[in-house]
Design a protein around this motif. Sequence first.
Motif, PDB file in Angstrom:
ATOM      1  N   HIS A 111       0.790  -1.233   0.000  1.00 43.00           N
ATOM      2  CA  HIS A 111       0.000   0.000   0.000  1.00 43.00           C
ATOM      3  C   HIS A 111       0.821   1.281   0.000  1.00 43.00           C
ATOM      4  N   LYS A 112       2.126   1.187   0.180  1.00 43.57           N
ATOM      5  CA  LYS A 112       2.943   2.380   0.405  1.00 43.57           C
ATOM      6  C   LYS A 112       2.858   3.391  -0.736  1.00 43.57           C
ATOM      7  N   GLU A 113       2.979   2.931  -1.972  1.00 45.92           N
ATOM      8  CA  GLU A 113       3.002   3.868  -3.100  1.00 45.92           C
ATOM      9  C   GLU A 113       1.658   4.555  -3.279  1.00 45.92           C
ATOM     10  N   CYS A 114       0.597   3.788  -3.203  1.00 46.85           N
ATOM     11  CA  CYS A 114      -0.742   4.362  -3.378  1.00 46.85           C
ATOM     12  C   CYS A 114      -1.056   5.347  -2.254  1.00 46.85           C
ATOM     13  N   CYS A 115      -0.775   4.958  -1.021  1.00 46.30           N
ATOM     14  CA  CYS A 115      -1.000   5.861   0.112  1.00 46.30           C
ATOM     15  C   CYS A 115      -0.131   7.111   0.002  1.00 46.30           C
ATOM     16  N   GLY A 116       1.069   6.950  -0.526  1.00 47.88           N
ATOM     17  CA  GLY A 116       1.954   8.096  -0.685  1.00 47.88           C
ATOM     18  C   GLY A 116       1.350   9.159  -1.582  1.00 47.88           C
ATOM     19  N   ILE A 117       0.683   8.714  -2.640  1.00 45.28           N
ATOM     20  CA  ILE A 117       0.070   9.641  -3.593  1.00 45.28           C
ATOM     21  C   ILE A 117      -1.261  10.182  -3.077  1.00 45.28           C
ATOM     22  N   ARG A 118      -2.084   9.298  -2.564  1.00 46.27           N
ATOM     23  CA  ARG A 118      -3.445   9.678  -2.194  1.00 46.27           C
ATOM     24  C   ARG A 118      -3.545  10.337  -0.814  1.00 46.27           C
ATOM     25  N   LYS A 119      -2.584  10.046   0.084  1.00 46.74           N
ATOM     26  CA  LYS A 119      -2.696  10.536   1.450  1.00 46.74           C
ATOM     27  C   LYS A 119      -1.500  11.383   1.900  1.00 46.74           C
ATOM     28  N   VAL A 120      -0.301  10.840   1.711  1.00 44.05           N
ATOM     29  CA  VAL A 120       0.873  11.500   2.290  1.00 44.05           C
ATOM     30  C   VAL A 120       1.177  12.833   1.609  1.00 44.05           C
ATOM     31  N   GLU A 121       1.140  12.858   0.277  1.00 43.08           N
ATOM     32  CA  GLU A 121       1.472  14.102  -0.434  1.00 43.08           C
ATOM     33  C   GLU A 121       0.471  15.220  -0.123  1.00 43.08           C
ATOM     34  N   PRO A 122      -0.849  14.965  -0.144  1.00 38.31           N
ATOM     35  CA  PRO A 122      -1.780  16.030   0.245  1.00 38.31           C
ATOM     36  C   PRO A 122      -1.581  16.472   1.690  1.00 38.31           C
ATOM     37  N   LEU A 123      -1.292  15.513   2.576  1.00 32.81           N
ATOM     38  CA  LEU A 123      -1.035  15.864   3.972  1.00 32.81           C
ATOM     39  C   LEU A 123       0.209  16.737   4.084  1.00 32.81           C
ATOM     40  N   ARG A 124       1.261  16.378   3.362  1.00 37.73           N
ATOM     41  CA  ARG A 124       2.497  17.149   3.415  1.00 37.73           C
ATOM     42  C   ARG A 124       2.243  18.597   2.978  1.00 37.73           C
ATOM     43  N   ARG A 125       1.446  18.774   1.949  1.00 34.38           N
ATOM     44  CA  ARG A 125       1.113  20.124   1.478  1.00 34.38           C
ATOM     45  C   ARG A 125       0.413  20.928   2.576  1.00 34.38           C
ATOM     46  N   LYS A 126      -0.524  20.285   3.261  1.00 35.56           N
ATOM     47  CA  LYS A 126      -1.275  20.968   4.317  1.00 35.56           C
ATOM     48  C   LYS A 126      -0.382  21.289   5.508  1.00 35.56           C
ATOM     49  N   LEU A 127       0.404  20.300   5.946  1.00 36.75           N
ATOM     50  CA  LEU A 127       1.226  20.499   7.142  1.00 36.75           C
ATOM     51  C   LEU A 127       2.299  21.562   6.935  1.00 36.75           C
ATOM     52  N   ALA A 128       2.694  21.770   5.696  1.00 40.00           N
ATOM     53  CA  ALA A 128       3.689  22.809   5.402  1.00 40.00           C
ATOM     54  C   ALA A 128       3.159  24.202   5.722  1.00 40.00           C
ATOM     55  N   THR A 129       1.840  24.328   5.849  1.00 42.37           N
ATOM     56  CA  THR A 129       1.229  25.627   6.147  1.00 42.37           C
ATOM     57  C   THR A 129       0.948  25.804   7.640  1.00 42.37           C
ATOM     58  N   LEU A 130       1.214  24.768   8.453  1.00 41.75           N
ATOM     59  CA  LEU A 130       0.866  24.781   9.877  1.00 41.75           C
ATOM     60  C   LEU A 130       2.107  24.823  10.765  1.00 41.75           C
ATOM     61  N   ASP A 131       1.893  25.221  12.005  1.00 45.51           N
ATOM     62  CA  ASP A 131       2.946  25.139  13.023  1.00 45.51           C
ATOM     63  C   ASP A 131       2.797  23.887  13.879  1.00 45.51           C
ATOM     64  N   ALA A 132       1.566  23.371  13.950  1.00 43.35           N
ATOM     65  CA  ALA A 132       1.313  22.182  14.759  1.00 43.35           C
ATOM     66  C   ALA A 132       0.040  21.500  14.273  1.00 43.35           C
ATOM     67  N   TRP A 133      -0.086  20.212  14.591  1.00 44.58           N
ATOM     68  CA  TRP A 133      -1.325  19.504  14.262  1.00 44.58           C
ATOM     69  C   TRP A 133      -1.687  18.542  15.377  1.00 44.58           C
ATOM     70  N   ILE A 134      -2.966  18.131  15.381  1.00 39.82           N
ATOM     71  CA  ILE A 134      -3.523  17.294  16.428  1.00 39.82           C
ATOM     72  C   ILE A 134      -4.067  16.028  15.794  1.00 39.82           C
ATOM     73  N   THR A 135      -3.679  14.874  16.332  1.00 43.74           N
ATOM     74  CA  THR A 135      -4.116  13.595  15.773  1.00 43.74           C
ATOM     75  C   THR A 135      -4.880  12.775  16.815  1.00 43.74           C
ATOM     76  N   GLY A 136      -5.597  11.765  16.349  1.00 45.63           N
ATOM     77  CA  GLY A 136      -6.362  10.877  17.225  1.00 45.63           C
ATOM     78  C   GLY A 136      -5.643   9.574  17.517  1.00 45.63           C
ATOM     79  N   GLN A 137      -4.336   9.546  17.369  1.00 46.15           N
ATOM     80  CA  GLN A 137      -3.595   8.314  17.630  1.00 46.15           C
ATOM     81  C   GLN A 137      -3.774   7.848  19.080  1.00 46.15           C
ATOM     82  N   ARG A 138      -3.882   6.528  19.243  1.00 38.22           N
ATOM     83  CA  ARG A 138      -3.905   5.911  20.570  1.00 38.22           C
ATOM     84  C   ARG A 138      -2.861   4.803  20.609  1.00 38.22           C
ATOM     85  N   LYS A 139      -2.261   4.592  21.752  1.00 39.90           N
ATOM     86  CA  LYS A 139      -1.257   3.544  21.880  1.00 39.90           C
ATOM     87  C   LYS A 139      -1.835   2.173  21.560  1.00 39.90           C
ATOM     88  N   ASP A 140      -3.062   1.917  22.013  1.00 39.57           N
ATOM     89  CA  ASP A 140      -3.601   0.565  21.859  1.00 39.57           C
ATOM     90  C   ASP A 140      -4.116   0.278  20.458  1.00 39.57           C
TER      91      ASP A 140
END
Length: 240
Positions: A111-140
């Motif tokens: 899935h790495k290549e497809c996710c890279g195009i569909r998810k990671v690149e758009p996210l990278r564009r957005k995060l480049a405009t921010l100072d911080a972001w908040i995620t819903g990650q949980r340890k479990d």
Amino acid sequence: MTAFDLSQTQTELQGKNPRSILKTALANFDNIAISFSGAEDVVLIDMALQIRKDVQVFTLDTGRLHPETYRFIEQVRKHYQIDIDVLTPNRDVLDAFVKQKGLFSFYQDGHKECCGIRKVEPLRRKLATLDAWITGQRKDQSLDTRSEIPEVQLDEAFSIADKPLIKFNPLLNWSSAQVWDYIEAYQVPYNPLHGQGFISIGCEPCTRPVLPNQHERAGRWWWEDATKKECGLHVGNVKQ
């Protein structure tokens, strides 16, 4: 940014509850946004709006989401009367990828290549405009990839030269049961797919319901190694 002491804040927030972490995040950063996709993220939106009404929210439209997920995004927008920045892949890159490899290459190539195009690149564009972001990650959610992440961290994967990006994980220490207790108590909207056996919901071709007693990430990229179930949004979690 210069006034923000990451090391001190990590110490102060260790083991703290989600509201405390959110208050710290929103107090320290004006240019901050919540990444929204699943049930956890709507809990964060619900909490954050009680602290500050102008919180930015964004979501990733990969073009391969379930119909229920698209309706869910709109439900959240209307329920909270907020703007949601819907991010899409670079069309030229995506068109070339699909033309060359088709629509289901991830079953053979991973899935790495497809996710890279569909998810990671758009996210990278957005995060480049921010100072911080908040995620819903949980340890479990994944003991293999998420057990050692802190409440707040430098996002080394998406920081750029002379512009560090800070990442907050307010729900880090909550269990799935605590998330759903909050959703029921405060009548928070959630994706109807959760009622059909889906726990962790991603793109339609790469997500399936889980069986009783299976881990929630078992339904994601089920044909791949269980220790690498990250799409690239939290790539720093994968141990090399």
